[in-house]
Design an enzyme around this catalytic site. Structure first.
Site, PDB file in Angstrom:
ATOM      1  N   GLY A  53       0.827  -1.213   0.000  1.00 12.28           N
ATOM      2  CA  GLY A  53       0.000   0.000   0.000  1.00 12.28           C
ATOM      3  C   GLY A  53       0.852   1.250   0.000  1.00 12.28           C
ATOM      4  O   GLY A  53       0.604   2.196   0.742  1.00 12.28           O
ATOM      5  N   ALA A  54       1.871   1.262  -0.873  1.00  5.49           N
ATOM      6  CA  ALA A  54       2.812   2.397  -0.895  1.00  5.49           C
ATOM      7  C   ALA A  54       2.536   3.341  -2.062  1.00  5.49           C
ATOM      8  O   ALA A  54       3.371   4.191  -2.374  1.00  5.49           O
ATOM      9  CB  ALA A  54       4.246   1.867  -0.954  1.00  5.49           C
ATOM     10  N   GLY A  93      -0.781   7.792   0.673  1.00  2.00           N
ATOM     11  CA  GLY A  93      -0.887   7.939   2.123  1.00  2.00           C
ATOM     12  C   GLY A  93       0.350   7.567   2.921  1.00  2.00           C
ATOM     13  O   GLY A  93       1.495   7.895   2.557  1.00  2.00           O
ATOM     14  N   ILE A  94       0.121   6.884   4.019  1.00  2.00           N
ATOM     15  CA  ILE A  94       1.174   6.575   4.983  1.00  2.00           C
ATOM     16  C   ILE A  94       2.219   5.616   4.391  1.00  2.00           C
ATOM     17  O   ILE A  94       3.417   5.760   4.646  1.00  2.00           O
ATOM     18  CB  ILE A  94       0.529   5.990   6.262  1.00  2.00           C
ATOM     19  N   GLY A  95       1.748   4.669   3.587  1.00  2.00           N
ATOM     20  CA  GLY A  95       2.681   3.721   2.968  1.00  2.00           C
ATOM     21  C   GLY A  95       3.635   4.410   2.004  1.00  2.00           C
ATOM     22  O   GLY A  95       4.837   4.117   1.974  1.00  2.00           O
ATOM     23  N   SER A 125      -4.502   0.266  14.150  1.00  2.00           N
ATOM     24  CA  SER A 125      -5.101   1.599  14.317  1.00  2.00           C
ATOM     25  C   SER A 125      -5.495   1.779  15.768  1.00  2.00           C
ATOM     26  O   SER A 125      -5.882   0.799  16.442  1.00  2.00           O
ATOM     27  CB  SER A 125      -6.350   1.692  13.436  1.00  2.00           C
ATOM     28  N   TYR A 160     -13.990  -2.465  10.684  1.00  2.00           N
ATOM     29  CA  TYR A 160     -12.657  -1.847  10.656  1.00  2.00           C
ATOM     30  C   TYR A 160     -11.971  -2.010  12.024  1.00  2.00           C
ATOM     31  O   TYR A 160     -10.818  -2.454  12.094  1.00  2.00           O
ATOM     32  CB  TYR A 160     -12.773  -0.369  10.278  1.00  2.00           C
TER      33      TYR A 160
HETATM   34  N1  LIG Z   1      -4.894   7.579   7.954  1.00  2.00           N
HETATM   35  C1  LIG Z   1      -5.085   7.300   9.223  1.00  2.00           C
HETATM   36  O1  LIG Z   1      -5.407   8.197  10.027  1.00  2.00           O
HETATM   37  C2  LIG Z   1      -4.938   5.902   9.738  1.00  2.00           C
HETATM   38  C3  LIG Z   1      -5.191   5.678  11.104  1.00  2.00           C
HETATM   39  C4  LIG Z   1      -5.024   4.398  11.597  1.00  2.00           C
HETATM   40  C5  LIG Z   1      -4.592   3.380  10.768  1.00  2.00           C
HETATM   41  N2  LIG Z   1      -4.374   3.621   9.445  1.00  2.00           N
HETATM   42  C6  LIG Z   1      -3.907   2.505   8.615  1.00  2.00           C
HETATM   43  O2  LIG Z   1      -2.777   2.922   7.890  1.00  2.00           O
HETATM   44  C7  LIG Z   1      -2.655   2.127   6.700  1.00  2.00           C
HETATM   45  C8  LIG Z   1      -2.454   3.054   5.508  1.00  2.00           C
HETATM   46  O3  LIG Z   1      -3.651   3.804   5.331  1.00  2.00           O
HETATM   47  P1  LIG Z   1      -3.689   5.289   4.737  1.00  2.00           P
HETATM   48  O4  LIG Z   1      -4.372   6.124   5.732  1.00  2.00           O
HETATM   49  O5  LIG Z   1      -2.376   5.672   4.226  1.00  2.00           O
HETATM   50  O6  LIG Z   1      -4.744   5.061   3.550  1.00  2.00           O
HETATM   51  P2  LIG Z   1      -4.639   5.315   1.975  1.00  2.00           P
HETATM   52  O7  LIG Z   1      -4.129   6.666   1.699  1.00  2.00           O
HETATM   53  O8  LIG Z   1      -5.991   4.933   1.468  1.00  2.00           O
HETATM   54  O9  LIG Z   1      -3.551   4.248   1.492  1.00  2.00           O
HETATM   55  C9  LIG Z   1      -3.855   2.877   1.521  1.00  2.00           C
HETATM   56  C10 LIG Z   1      -2.912   2.118   0.625  1.00  2.00           C
HETATM   57  O10 LIG Z   1      -3.416   0.752   0.525  1.00  2.00           O
HETATM   58  C11 LIG Z   1      -3.688   0.480  -0.851  1.00  2.00           C
HETATM   59  N3  LIG Z   1      -4.857  -0.377  -1.035  1.00  2.00           N
HETATM   60  C12 LIG Z   1      -6.152  -0.058  -0.811  1.00  2.00           C
HETATM   61  N4  LIG Z   1      -6.930  -1.083  -1.193  1.00  2.00           N
HETATM   62  C13 LIG Z   1      -6.111  -2.040  -1.686  1.00  2.00           C
HETATM   63  C14 LIG Z   1      -6.311  -3.307  -2.254  1.00  2.00           C
HETATM   64  N5  LIG Z   1      -7.539  -3.817  -2.442  1.00  2.00           N
HETATM   65  N6  LIG Z   1      -5.246  -4.030  -2.634  1.00  2.00           N
HETATM   66  C15 LIG Z   1      -3.987  -3.534  -2.488  1.00  2.00           C
HETATM   67  N7  LIG Z   1      -3.735  -2.339  -1.966  1.00  2.00           N
HETATM   68  C16 LIG Z   1      -4.784  -1.588  -1.575  1.00  2.00           C
HETATM   69  C17 LIG Z   1      -3.971   1.837  -1.461  1.00  2.00           C
HETATM   70  O11 LIG Z   1      -3.874   1.748  -2.882  1.00  2.00           O
HETATM   71  P3  LIG Z   1      -4.524   2.897  -3.832  1.00  2.00           P
HETATM   72  O12 LIG Z   1      -3.468   3.958  -3.888  1.00  2.00           O
HETATM   73  O13 LIG Z   1      -4.761   2.206  -5.119  1.00  2.00           O
HETATM   74  O14 LIG Z   1      -5.772   3.357  -3.167  1.00  2.00           O
HETATM   75  C18 LIG Z   1      -2.900   2.666  -0.801  1.00  2.00           C
HETATM   76  O15 LIG Z   1      -1.644   2.412  -1.387  1.00  2.00           O
HETATM   77  C19 LIG Z   1      -3.931   1.299   6.625  1.00  2.00           C
HETATM   78  O16 LIG Z   1      -3.665  -0.003   7.103  1.00  2.00           O
HETATM   79  C20 LIG Z   1      -4.882   2.026   7.551  1.00  2.00           C
HETATM   80  O17 LIG Z   1      -5.885   1.203   8.050  1.00  2.00           O
HETATM   81  C21 LIG Z   1      -4.531   4.877   8.916  1.00  2.00           C
END
Ligand SMILES: NC(=O)c1ccc[n+]([C@@H]2O[C@H](COP(=O)([O-])OP(=O)(O)OC[C@H]3O[C@@H](n4cnc5c(N)ncnc54)[C@H](OP(=O)(O)O)[C@@H]3O)[C@@H](O)[C@H]2O)c1
Length: 288
Positions: free
Chosen positions: A10-11, A14-16, A140, A166
């Site tokens: 997931g890079a 966002g965070i990745g 999370s 979630y």
């Molecule tokens: N943001 C927060 O405040 C927060 C808080 C707690 C935990 N988290 C956790 O942090 C992690 C990263 O989340 P984020 O906030 O950075 O969200 P994000 O911006 O939506 O990034 C998520 C990443 O996962 C990929 N992804 C989504 N669906 C997928 C699928 N079906 N198969 C493969 N890859 C997929 C996305 O790909 P695309 O670019 O194609 O969408 C993106 O690279 C997650 O595990 C999330 O639950 C986030």
């Protein structure tokens, strides 16, 4: 710092993406995973150019298919002789209507729990080739907010809500990672650590599905000013991946400011085993 081979799922956003960007700038070899080829390529080109690091390779796989997770793991195994760090970062939230994948599993549990479980299992022997490997799974702070988990209904067939799916998926990965500590010991993998991290809250695209509903859009709008920067959100993953102080540390839970205690209200060894057994059962067809 010794250069490591690091896989970040997931890079592409966002965070990745921020985690991959920071680790690439430190000179590590980055295996950058995303689901969409164009978007992943754009992240790959951007990070490569910005860091000047040529040791970056991109991969795509949709984790809503466990068959794809398996294919992805095989691709990594065919190209690399060892893996030093696996960061299970890819994750998602969906809508308030329960949806299943083409393989028949609830979507939130598939991407947040079954995919990291399967990927970790399939890469264990590659991680074992590292002198000291680390596996991190991104949970999370909301893992404590789902109430009593329905362990007899892990895929929420009886009673579904986006928030419960979630929160419980993020609770179960903490238990899954604890179980990996025991499993690795049992299988003789002594140089792999398993920790869970959480990013705090950062403004990303995570709510792209859930905020289609007005109530979640309002919550997001009110919450957004309190959110951290992406750099702060990536901190726990970056530290967990390379901090020399965390060498050999395993079975812990880290936030952006260091070690934290996860919610233990519903934890028991029996509940951990129930989640583990369900993951084993779901992923069995993809383990051979
Ligand atoms: N943001 C927060 O405040 C927060 C808080 C707690 C935990 N988290 C956790 O942090 C992690 C990263 O989340 P984020 O906030 O950075 O969200 P994000 O911006 O939506 O990034 C998520 C990443 O996962 C990929 N992804 C989504 N669906 C997928 C699928 N079906 N198969 C493969 N890859 C997929 C996305 O790909 P695309 O670019 O194609 O969408 C993106 O690279 C997650 O595990 C999330 O639950 C986030």
């Amino acid at each position: 710092m010794k250069s490591k081979i690091i896989l970040v799922t997931g890079a592409s956003d966002g965070i990745g993406k921020e985690t991959a960007r920071t680790l690439a700038a430190q000179g590590h070899t980055i295996l950058l995973h995303g689901r969409n080829r164009e978007k992943t390529r754009a992240a790959y080109e951007e990070i490569k150019k910005e860091s000047g690091n040529q040791n970056i390779e991109m991969f795509t796989a949709d984790f809503l298919s466990l068959a794809e997770v398996k294919r992805f793991a095989e691709d990594i195994r065919s190209k690399y002789e060892r893996l030093d760090v696996l960061i299970n970062n890819a994750g998602a939230q969906f809508s308030d209507v329960r949806e299943t994948t083409s393989e028949g599993h609830e979507k939130t549990m598939t991407i947040n729990l079954f995919a990291p479980f399967l990927l970790t299992q399939l890469l264990l022997d590659l991680l074992a080739k590292s002198d000291s490997a680390r596996v991190l799974t991104v949970s999370s702070a909301s893992h404590s907010m789902g109430g009593k988990p329905a362990l007899d209904d892990i895929e929420l067939k009886r009673s579904y809500s986006m928030a419960k799916a979630y929160a419980w998926s993020k609770l179960y990965v903490i238990w899954m990672m604890r179980h990996f500590v025991k499993e690795a010991k049992r299988r003789g993998f002594h140089h792999i650590s398993f920790n869970t991290v959480h990013p705090g809250s950062a403004a990303t695209s995570l709510g792209r599905e859930s905020t289609k509903q007005l109530k979640f859009r309002i919550i997001y709008f009110l919450w957004k000013p309190m959110m951290n920067s992406l750099a702060a959100g990536a901190r726990s993953s970056v530290q967990g991946a390379v901090s020399p102080g965390l060498e050999g540390v395993t079975g812990k839970y880290f936030g952006p400011k260091g070690e934290e205690k996860p919610a233990e209200k519903y934890y028991s060894a029996e509940n951990e085993q129930t989640v583990w057994d369900h993951c084993v059962q779901v992923t069995r067809p993809f383990m051979v």
